[in-house]
Design a protein around this motif. Structure first.
Motif, PDB file in Angstrom:
ATOM      1  N   ARG A  16       0.775  -1.165  -0.087  1.00 46.39           N
ATOM      2  CA  ARG A  16      -0.213  -0.008   0.166  1.00 46.39           C
ATOM      3  C   ARG A  16       0.726   1.309   0.078  1.00 46.39           C
ATOM      4  O   ARG A  16       0.644   2.057  -0.691  1.00 46.39           O
ATOM      5  N   ASN A  17       2.078   1.292   0.668  1.00 45.49           N
ATOM      6  CA  ASN A  17       2.866   2.531   0.802  1.00 45.49           C
ATOM      7  C   ASN A  17       3.580   2.833  -0.491  1.00 45.49           C
ATOM      8  O   ASN A  17       3.605   3.910  -0.960  1.00 45.49           O
ATOM      9  N   SER A  18       3.916   1.684  -1.405  1.00 51.14           N
ATOM     10  CA  SER A  18       4.499   1.670  -2.553  1.00 51.14           C
ATOM     11  C   SER A  18       3.542   2.492  -3.713  1.00 51.14           C
ATOM     12  O   SER A  18       3.934   3.418  -4.318  1.00 51.14           O
TER      13      SER A  18
ATOM     14  N   LYS B 267       0.915   4.262  -2.681  1.00 47.16           N
ATOM     15  CA  LYS B 267       0.868   5.860  -2.482  1.00 47.16           C
ATOM     16  C   LYS B 267       2.062   6.702  -3.021  1.00 47.16           C
ATOM     17  O   LYS B 267       1.991   7.885  -3.408  1.00 47.16           O
ATOM     18  N   ALA B 268       3.344   6.142  -2.750  1.00 45.16           N
ATOM     19  CA  ALA B 268       4.413   6.843  -3.568  1.00 45.16           C
ATOM     20  C   ALA B 268       4.460   7.036  -4.882  1.00 45.16           C
ATOM     21  O   ALA B 268       4.458   8.386  -5.151  1.00 45.16           O
TER      22      ALA B 268
END
Length: 300
Positions: free
Chosen positions: A3-5, A7-8
């Motif tokens: 999920r963080n990737s 968003k990035a």
């Protein structure tokens, strides 16, 4: 992909889209134009695909003259302006009173219009039927004959262009190096003074290694900026740079598009791609050399 990737990548998407539209696509488009032989801009037709445009440009005496002028400008102005900026920045850093005033004075040429500065240089160097110019007046004090720096020999015109370029780029380099010098930890200097280290050794063993990343940055951006020089030459010698023998690679590209010999986007694209390859090659060489040497360290 977590999920963080995601968003990035979502945050990066606007920048990637803009880079694609205004950098990657134009570069690809120019590369395609450079391969289309005898391209007609009005009808958007061409007769074939090949390397004829590159062959024509590389054999064009105007382009060869522009390459020579550009390389002379780069070789002279980049090291001279960087060394001068380093000397002036070091002197400014050692002056406590009125330091900000001196920094402002040195920065003024950077915010002055390029053409306005060019007109001032023309007044200083140009010979007319009424006056030899201020510079020739100063040369007369030493018994030197008057030189027409604007319409005279090629070496004189190149001297004025290099002098003008150094004058224009110097303020920004002074500002960057002054900030870099201010960021050096004062504890290093205190330890060196306790050991009785001379100022010269402190400068070469502490100051230079600590600000070397900024010097590398200025050298690389200086090379790129000098290779893109055009407005400087126009400010001094007018728009017909081919007649003056003072054209640059960017000026050649512009002339092929819009000048008296304009209307040849394929030739202009080929010259632009050659300029891109030259700048990319020199930048990569600079990065490789600096990476091998490393950022340096502090040693006494």
């Amino acid at each position: 992909m977590d999920r963080n990737s995601k968003k990035a990548w979502l945050y990066l998407l606007p920048s990637l889209v803009l880079l694609g539209l205004f950098l990657v696509y134009p570069l690809i488009d120019v590369a395609v134009y450079s391969l289309e032989e005898c391209f007609n801009f009005a009808s958007q037709t061409y007769q074939g695909v090949g390397l004829y445009n590159y062959s024509y440009v590389l054999h064009d005496p105007y382009f060869l003259q522009a390459v020579e002028n550009t390389f002379v400008l780069v070789i002279i102005t980049v090291p001279v302006s960087t060394i001068l900026a380093l000397v002036i920045s070091t002197a400014l850093s050692s002056i406590r009173p009125l330091r900000k005033l001196y920094q402002t004075v040195y920065f003024l040429p950077y915010v002055t219009n390029t053409l306005a500065v060019g007109l001032v240089f023309m007044v200083l160097f140009q010979r007319t039927e009424y006056t030899d110019g201020l510079v020739n007046l100063m040369l007369a004090w030493f018994g030197a004959g008057p030189v027409d720096f604007i319409n005279g020999p090629h070496w004189a015109k190149m001297f004025v262009l290099c002098f003008y370029t150094v004058w224009v780029v110097l303020p920004f380099k002074i500002l960057v190096l002054t900030s870099a010098l201010a960021s050096v930890n004062d504890e290093y200097y205190k330890a060196a003074r306790v050991d009785g280290t001379s100022r010269t050794r402190i400068f070469f063993r502490i100051t230079l290694p600590m600000i070397s990343p900024m010097i590398v940055y200025l050298v690389i951006t200086g090379f790129i900026g000098a290779f893109k020089a055009y407005s400087d030459a126009v400010a001094l010698f007018g728009t017909d740079l081919n007649a003056a023998g003072m054209n640059t690679i960017v000026g050649y590209v512009y002339d092929m598009l819009y000048g008296d010999s304009g209307g040849y986007p394929s030739y202009a694209s080929a010259a632009a791609i050659l300029l891109f390859v030259i700048v990319l090659t020199i930048t990569c060489i600079n990065l490789l050399v600096t990476r091998k040497r490393g950022e340096g360290g502090v040693s006494l």
